[in-house]
Design a protein around this motif. Structure first.
Motif, PDB file in Angstrom:
ATOM      1  N   ASP A  54      78.729 -18.271 135.228  1.00 20.37           N
ATOM      2  CA  ASP A  54      79.398 -17.874 133.996  1.00 20.37           C
ATOM      3  C   ASP A  54      79.475 -16.347 133.950  1.00 20.37           C
ATOM      4  O   ASP A  54      78.657 -15.655 134.557  1.00 20.37           O
ATOM      5  CB  ASP A  54      78.622 -18.408 132.792  1.00 20.37           C
ATOM      6  N   VAL A  55      80.449 -15.817 133.217  1.00 18.42           N
ATOM      7  CA  VAL A  55      80.601 -14.369 133.134  1.00 18.42           C
ATOM      8  C   VAL A  55      79.656 -13.760 132.099  1.00 18.42           C
ATOM      9  O   VAL A  55      78.907 -12.835 132.392  1.00 18.42           O
ATOM     10  CB  VAL A  55      82.058 -13.991 132.797  1.00 18.42           C
ATOM     11  N   ARG A  56      79.696 -14.297 130.896  1.00 22.72           N
ATOM     12  CA  ARG A  56      78.902 -13.721 129.809  1.00 22.72           C
ATOM     13  C   ARG A  56      77.650 -14.552 129.574  1.00 22.72           C
ATOM     14  O   ARG A  56      77.730 -15.694 129.106  1.00 22.72           O
ATOM     15  CB  ARG A  56      79.739 -13.641 128.526  1.00 22.72           C
ATOM     16  N   MET A  57      76.497 -13.975 129.890  1.00 19.29           N
ATOM     17  CA  MET A  57      75.214 -14.637 129.679  1.00 19.29           C
ATOM     18  C   MET A  57      74.193 -13.622 129.177  1.00 19.29           C
ATOM     19  O   MET A  57      74.343 -12.419 129.403  1.00 19.29           O
ATOM     20  CB  MET A  57      74.710 -15.272 130.988  1.00 19.29           C
ATOM     21  N   PRO A  58      73.156 -14.100 128.475  1.00 26.98           N
ATOM     22  CA  PRO A  58      72.145 -13.171 127.948  1.00 26.98           C
ATOM     23  C   PRO A  58      71.243 -12.614 129.042  1.00 26.98           C
ATOM     24  O   PRO A  58      71.237 -13.101 130.167  1.00 26.98           O
ATOM     25  CB  PRO A  58      71.349 -14.046 126.971  1.00 26.98           C
ATOM     26  N   ARG A  59      70.494 -11.586 128.691  1.00 21.86           N
ATOM     27  CA  ARG A  59      69.496 -10.929 129.551  1.00 21.86           C
ATOM     28  C   ARG A  59      70.165 -10.241 130.741  1.00 21.86           C
ATOM     29  O   ARG A  59      70.229  -9.032 130.801  1.00 21.86           O
ATOM     30  CB  ARG A  59      68.413 -11.908 130.015  1.00 21.86           C
ATOM     31  N   VAL A  60      70.625 -11.010 131.695  1.00 19.42           N
ATOM     32  CA  VAL A  60      71.358 -10.466 132.851  1.00 19.42           C
ATOM     33  C   VAL A  60      72.715 -11.151 132.884  1.00 19.42           C
ATOM     34  O   VAL A  60      72.790 -12.379 132.936  1.00 19.42           O
ATOM     35  CB  VAL A  60      70.594 -10.717 134.173  1.00 19.42           C
ATOM     36  N   ASP A  61      73.792 -10.372 132.825  1.00 17.26           N
ATOM     37  CA  ASP A  61      75.123 -10.986 132.773  1.00 17.26           C
ATOM     38  C   ASP A  61      75.586 -11.452 134.146  1.00 17.26           C
ATOM     39  O   ASP A  61      74.925 -11.237 135.164  1.00 17.26           O
ATOM     40  CB  ASP A  61      76.135 -10.030 132.144  1.00 17.26           C
ATOM     41  N   GLY A  62      76.754 -12.099 134.165  1.00 15.72           N
ATOM     42  CA  GLY A  62      77.269 -12.650 135.410  1.00 15.72           C
ATOM     43  C   GLY A  62      77.585 -11.611 136.456  1.00 15.72           C
ATOM     44  O   GLY A  62      77.503 -11.873 137.657  1.00 15.72           O
ATOM     45  N   LEU A  63      77.955 -10.415 136.011  1.00 18.44           N
ATOM     46  CA  LEU A  63      78.265  -9.325 136.941  1.00 18.44           C
ATOM     47  C   LEU A  63      77.025  -8.947 137.757  1.00 18.44           C
ATOM     48  O   LEU A  63      77.043  -8.953 138.994  1.00 18.44           O
ATOM     49  CB  LEU A  63      78.790  -8.115 136.164  1.00 18.44           C
ATOM     50  N   ALA A  64      75.948  -8.613 137.061  1.00 14.41           N
ATOM     51  CA  ALA A  64      74.721  -8.208 137.748  1.00 14.41           C
ATOM     52  C   ALA A  64      74.144  -9.358 138.556  1.00 14.41           C
ATOM     53  O   ALA A  64      73.627  -9.169 139.667  1.00 14.41           O
ATOM     54  CB  ALA A  64      73.697  -7.703 136.732  1.00 14.41           C
ATOM     55  N   ALA A  65      74.219 -10.561 138.004  1.00 12.28           N
ATOM     56  CA  ALA A  65      73.683 -11.724 138.716  1.00 12.28           C
ATOM     57  C   ALA A  65      74.464 -11.995 140.000  1.00 12.28           C
ATOM     58  O   ALA A  65      73.880 -12.322 141.039  1.00 12.28           O
ATOM     59  CB  ALA A  65      73.712 -12.946 137.807  1.00 12.28           C
ATOM     60  N   THR A  66      75.787 -11.846 139.928  1.00  7.70           N
ATOM     61  CA  THR A  66      76.605 -12.040 141.129  1.00  7.70           C
ATOM     62  C   THR A  66      76.222 -11.047 142.216  1.00  7.70           C
ATOM     63  O   THR A  66      76.053 -11.415 143.386  1.00  7.70           O
ATOM     64  CB  THR A  66      78.100 -11.887 140.790  1.00  7.70           C
ATOM     65  N   ALA A  67      76.091  -9.787 141.844  1.00  5.50           N
ATOM     66  CA  ALA A  67      75.715  -8.760 142.812  1.00  5.50           C
ATOM     67  C   ALA A  67      74.382  -9.086 143.467  1.00  5.50           C
ATOM     68  O   ALA A  67      74.215  -8.949 144.686  1.00  5.50           O
ATOM     69  CB  ALA A  67      75.644  -7.394 142.131  1.00  5.50           C
ATOM     70  N   ALA A  68      73.410  -9.542 142.673  1.00  8.40           N
ATOM     71  CA  ALA A  68      72.085  -9.850 143.205  1.00  8.40           C
ATOM     72  C   ALA A  68      72.118 -11.072 144.119  1.00  8.40           C
ATOM     73  O   ALA A  68      71.503 -11.083 145.189  1.00  8.40           O
ATOM     74  CB  ALA A  68      71.102 -10.070 142.060  1.00  8.40           C
ATOM     75  N   VAL A  69      72.840 -12.106 143.708  1.00 10.22           N
ATOM     76  CA  VAL A  69      72.925 -13.321 144.522  1.00 10.22           C
ATOM     77  C   VAL A  69      73.584 -13.032 145.861  1.00 10.22           C
ATOM     78  O   VAL A  69      73.121 -13.468 146.921  1.00 10.22           O
ATOM     79  CB  VAL A  69      73.686 -14.433 143.767  1.00 10.22           C
ATOM     80  N   VAL A  70      74.691 -12.283 145.830  1.00 13.92           N
ATOM     81  CA  VAL A  70      75.398 -11.949 147.074  1.00 13.92           C
ATOM     82  C   VAL A  70      74.539 -11.089 147.986  1.00 13.92           C
ATOM     83  O   VAL A  70      74.518 -11.277 149.207  1.00 13.92           O
ATOM     84  CB  VAL A  70      76.732 -11.234 146.754  1.00 13.92           C
ATOM     85  N   ALA A  71      73.793 -10.149 147.396  1.00 16.77           N
ATOM     86  CA  ALA A  71      72.986  -9.226 148.196  1.00 16.77           C
ATOM     87  C   ALA A  71      71.706  -9.862 148.727  1.00 16.77           C
ATOM     88  O   ALA A  71      71.245  -9.519 149.815  1.00 16.77           O
ATOM     89  CB  ALA A  71      72.633  -7.992 147.363  1.00 16.77           C
ATOM     90  N   GLU A  72      71.142 -10.809 147.971  1.00 17.25           N
ATOM     91  CA  GLU A  72      69.797 -11.284 148.282  1.00 17.25           C
ATOM     92  C   GLU A  72      69.731 -12.720 148.782  1.00 17.25           C
ATOM     93  O   GLU A  72      68.660 -13.190 149.174  1.00 17.25           O
ATOM     94  CB  GLU A  72      68.901 -11.142 147.039  1.00 17.25           C
ATOM     95  N   THR A  73      70.847 -13.445 148.789  1.00 15.04           N
ATOM     96  CA  THR A  73      70.850 -14.823 149.270  1.00 15.04           C
ATOM     97  C   THR A  73      72.085 -15.060 150.127  1.00 15.04           C
ATOM     98  O   THR A  73      72.970 -14.223 150.217  1.00 15.04           O
ATOM     99  CB  THR A  73      70.850 -15.843 148.110  1.00 15.04           C
ATOM    100  N   SER A  74      72.158 -16.250 150.718  1.00 11.69           N
ATOM    101  CA  SER A  74      73.330 -16.613 151.521  1.00 11.69           C
ATOM    102  C   SER A  74      74.340 -17.416 150.708  1.00 11.69           C
ATOM    103  O   SER A  74      75.380 -17.833 151.239  1.00 11.69           O
ATOM    104  CB  SER A  74      72.886 -17.440 152.734  1.00 11.69           C
ATOM    105  N   ALA A  75      74.061 -17.643 149.422  1.00 10.15           N
ATOM    106  CA  ALA A  75      74.952 -18.441 148.583  1.00 10.15           C
ATOM    107  C   ALA A  75      76.249 -17.706 148.289  1.00 10.15           C
ATOM    108  O   ALA A  75      76.276 -16.481 148.152  1.00 10.15           O
ATOM    109  CB  ALA A  75      74.249 -18.795 147.271  1.00 10.15           C
ATOM    110  N   LYS A  76      77.334 -18.456 148.191  1.00  8.91           N
ATOM    111  CA  LYS A  76      78.609 -17.922 147.732  1.00  8.91           C
ATOM    112  C   LYS A  76      78.660 -18.049 146.209  1.00  8.91           C
ATOM    113  O   LYS A  76      78.071 -18.964 145.631  1.00  8.91           O
ATOM    114  CB  LYS A  76      79.778 -18.697 148.344  1.00  8.91           C
ATOM    115  N   VAL A  77      79.356 -17.140 145.554  1.00 11.21           N
ATOM    116  CA  VAL A  77      79.461 -17.170 144.096  1.00 11.21           C
ATOM    117  C   VAL A  77      80.893 -17.466 143.678  1.00 11.21           C
ATOM    118  O   VAL A  77      81.830 -16.795 144.103  1.00 11.21           O
ATOM    119  CB  VAL A  77      79.003 -15.835 143.472  1.00 11.21           C
TER     120      VAL A  77
END
Length: 213
Positions: free
Chosen positions: A55-78
């Motif tokens: 999702d794009v808009r979420m509390p605490r950490v939004d989708g933007l920051a979460a996407t960057a972290a997932v792409v950088a730190e895991t092999s998962a596609k977003v």
């Protein structure tokens, strides 16, 4: 082959609905859920899903920051899901390396196809999101246009295919080359353009008006 998915959305009802749609065909299995971006990153690290539906808009950490972290730190596609055709979060997720963008109004069959495509390494762009992203980018007459001079003729053709929203298999069929060869060309295109994802390359192709043969 079943695709594993982590669903990240701050509304429990939406997570439940997405899970139902995704698992209806038996091609996708939802292995985790997250109610905010921080939880999405933790779950992605712990569960190693093939795709994170973000999702794009979420509390605490939004989708933007979460996407960057997932792409950088895991092999998962977003694969980013949004109720908005365009906003700063979507542009940020694009820069962070998301593999696709869909509106939440997408149908179940299209959603499953999109998840499978992203898991296979392809890009998925809702046409409304694509048009809005391109419109939000600086016009080429105001800024230096993307430099395609380093690309070979074949690489330009492949880039045009990305801009047309085609998969590697579709590009290969149209150009009469193997899918593995297309993947090699895509990797070289991304490297030469200095971008992280097929989505970013597709936007560049559309921005400069490349037409697929």
């Amino acid at each position: 082959m079943t695709v594993t998915v982590l669903v990240a959305d701050d509304h429990a009802a939406i997570r439940a609905g997405l899970k139902m749609l995704l698992e209806a065909t038996g091609e996708v299995r939802v292995i985790g859920e997250a109610a905010d971006g921080a939880a999405a990153v933790r779950q992605a690290k712990a569960l190693s899903p093939d795709v994170v539906l973000m999702d794009v808009r979420m509390p605490r950490v939004d989708g933007l920051a979460a996407t960057a972290a997932v792409v950088a730190e895991t092999s998962a596609k977003v694969l980013v899901l949004t109720t908005f055709a365009i906003d700063d979060y979507v542009l940020g997720a694009l820069a962070a390396g998301a593999s696709g963008f869909l509106l939440k109004s997408v149908g179940g069959d299209d959603l499953v196809r999109a998840v499978r495509a992203v898991a296979d390494g392809d890009a998925v762009l809702d046409p409304k999101v694509t048009r809005a992203v391109i419109a939000a980018l600086p016009r080429t007459e105001e800024t230096a246009p993307p430099d395609l001079s380093a690309l070979t003729d074949r690489e330009r053709q492949v880039l045009a295919g990305l801009g047309a929203g085609l998969s590697n298999m579709q590009i290969g069929t149209r150009l009469r080359i193997g899918e593995a060869t297309v993947k090699t060309h895509v990797s070289r295109v991304l490297s030469k353009l200095g971008v992280q994802s097929r989505v970013q390359a597709a936007v560049i192709a559309a921005q400069v008006g490349l037409e697929f043969p």
